[in-house]
Design an enzyme around this catalytic site. Structure first.
Site, PDB file in Angstrom:
ATOM      1  N   ASP A  33       0.794  -1.233   0.256  1.00  0.00           N
ATOM      2  CA  ASP A  33      -0.066  -0.171   0.039  1.00  0.00           C
ATOM      3  C   ASP A  33       0.854   1.140   0.035  1.00  0.00           C
ATOM      4  O   ASP A  33       0.469   2.331   0.166  1.00  0.00           O
ATOM      5  CB  ASP A  33      -1.037   0.045   1.168  1.00  0.00           C
ATOM      6  CG  ASP A  33      -0.198  -0.043   2.760  1.00  0.00           C
ATOM      7  OD1 ASP A  33       1.081  -0.078   2.623  1.00  0.00           O
ATOM      8  OD2 ASP A  33      -0.722   0.086   3.593  1.00  0.00           O
ATOM      9  N   LYS A 186      10.207  46.982   6.139  1.00  0.00           N
ATOM     10  CA  LYS A 186       9.547  46.307   5.117  1.00  0.00           C
ATOM     11  C   LYS A 186       8.183  46.132   5.209  1.00  0.00           C
ATOM     12  O   LYS A 186       7.544  45.872   6.380  1.00  0.00           O
ATOM     13  CB  LYS A 186      10.030  44.927   5.104  1.00  0.00           C
ATOM     14  CG  LYS A 186       9.764  43.788   4.032  1.00  0.00           C
ATOM     15  CD  LYS A 186      10.780  42.457   4.073  1.00  0.00           C
ATOM     16  CE  LYS A 186       9.960  41.469   4.763  1.00  0.00           C
ATOM     17  NZ  LYS A 186      10.778  40.208   4.535  1.00  0.00           N
TER      18      LYS A 186
HETATM   19  C1  R5P Z   1      11.152  36.792   6.847  1.00  0.00           C
HETATM   20  O1  R5P Z   1      10.615  36.804   8.000  1.00  0.00           O
HETATM   21  C2  R5P Z   1      12.447  36.122   6.641  1.00  0.00           C
HETATM   22  O2  R5P Z   1      13.384  36.569   7.651  1.00  0.00           O
HETATM   23  C3  R5P Z   1      13.112  36.461   5.328  1.00  0.00           C
HETATM   24  O3  R5P Z   1      13.194  38.024   5.232  1.00  0.00           O
HETATM   25  C4  R5P Z   1      11.985  36.043   4.269  1.00  0.00           C
HETATM   26  O4  R5P Z   1      11.457  34.863   4.350  1.00  0.00           O
HETATM   27  C5  R5P Z   1      12.880  36.333   2.953  1.00  0.00           C
HETATM   28  O5  R5P Z   1      12.032  35.649   1.888  1.00  0.00           O
HETATM   29  P1  R5P Z   1      12.060  36.343   0.419  1.00  0.00           P
HETATM   30  O6  R5P Z   1      13.500  35.911  -0.020  1.00  0.00           O
HETATM   31  O7  R5P Z   1      11.001  35.744  -0.359  1.00  0.00           O
HETATM   32  O8  R5P Z   1      11.708  37.901   0.375  1.00  0.00           O
END
Ligand code: R5P
Length: 294
Positions: A33, A186
């Site tokens: 399975d 950000k």
């Molecule tokens: C977010 O909290 C992380 O620390 C990174 O900044 C994030 O995951 C980076 O992701 P990406 O490269 O897709 O922007």
């Protein structure tokens, strides 16, 4: 020390072998399975063993890790060390919208409940995940590796590309004499889309090291580097423990205003002229045996 690897860490086998580690094999077969069955090839009763296994987006990696840990416990190993180079799902450490959960906390708690004698996790993303991993867990901080690598590059400022990375940047600054810390506000209008809104700090004429725990789609780093350039940065370098590089991130990053990207080998990496890969294994200092890494 005897090591058990999963598919997620096979890329580390040559380094381990170079350091005279014994790599143990497990036979894995399937029932009709498709259920998996694991079996040790050698008696492990009373031995000290290490499982080196990442949790990847594909949940099979987690299942394999849990099954091997259970197998070793059932076969009465004396001392079990668990090393997690990359702990996937860690970004899901809290609900961000109504109806969401925190799958990362669930994964961390599963690892804690294995009750390994030693549990090492490389850059486990957030304090919430670290708490869920339990008091016995050691979060490996990659900053010393990057400090050593960048010590001759005259870094003037370490910049966190978001608030969550600020503590990490402060750490690295302590190891890079002469550098100051800055951070970027950000926004994420939608998942996997990053907007670098505002730089806190002065970038003009400076050599900058952008420092994050991971690079996934590359959006965070690309937007941060563009903002730093607009603010007059001289040279921009990037360091992150985990290079996930999903969604053609490497191609996109190649067009970004960055000199070099440095990641660790927590995940397998393909060679690229602008990506440098550092070995994270020397960060692990076993409690019982002297480190044997080079
Ligand atoms: C977010 O909290 C992380 O620390 C990174 O900044 C994030 O995951 C980076 O992701 P990406 O490269 O897709 O922007």
């Amino acid at each position: 020390m005897k090591y058990f690897l999963t598919a997620s860490t096979r890329h580390l086998e040559p380094i381990l072998r170079k350091n005279k580690a014994e790599i143990e094999q497990i036979s894995c077969s399937r029932f009709s399975d498709n259920e998996l069955s694991f079996q040790l090839k050698e008696r492990m009763k009373g031995q000290s063993v290490t499982i080196l296994a990442s949790v990847l987006p594909n949940p099979n990696s987690l299942f394999e890790l849990l099954a091997i840990a259970h197998l070793l416990r059932t076969n009465r190993v004396k001392n079990l060390t668990l090393i997690i180079p990359y702990l996937g799902y860690a970004r899901q450490d809290r609900p961000t919208r109504a109806g969401e959960g925190a799958t990362g906390i669930m994964v961390a708690e599963l690892l804690k409940n294995l009750r390994a004698d030693n549990l090492f996790v490389l850059e486990p993303h957030s304090p919430a995940i670290q708490r869920a991993l339990g008091k016995n867990a050691v979060a490996l901080n990659a900053a010393p590796l990057f400090a050593e690598y960048f010590k001759d590059k005259q870094i003037d400022m370490v910049v966190a590309p978001d608030k969550g990375a600020w503590k990490r940047a402060e750490w690295l600054v302590k190891l890079l004499p002469g550098a100051e810390a800055g951070w970027i506000e950000k926004n994420r209008p939608r998942p996997n889309q990053a907007v670098a809104k505002k730089l806190h700090g002065r970038a003009r004429g400076k050599n900058i090291l952008l420092f994050d725990d991971m690079i996934d789609t590359g959006g965070t780093i690309i937007k941060a580097a563009e903002l730093l350039k607009e603010n007059g940065a001289k040279a921009i370098y990037v360091a992150a423990a985990h290079g996930i590089f999903s969604d053609a991130a490497v191609k996109k990053l190649a067009k970004a205003p960055v000199e070099e990207i440095v990641v660790t080998n927590s995940l397998p990496q393909t060679e690229h002229p602008r990506i440098r890969v550092l070995n994270f294994l020397p960060l692990i200092k076993p409690k019982r045996k002297p480190a044997a890494w080079s």
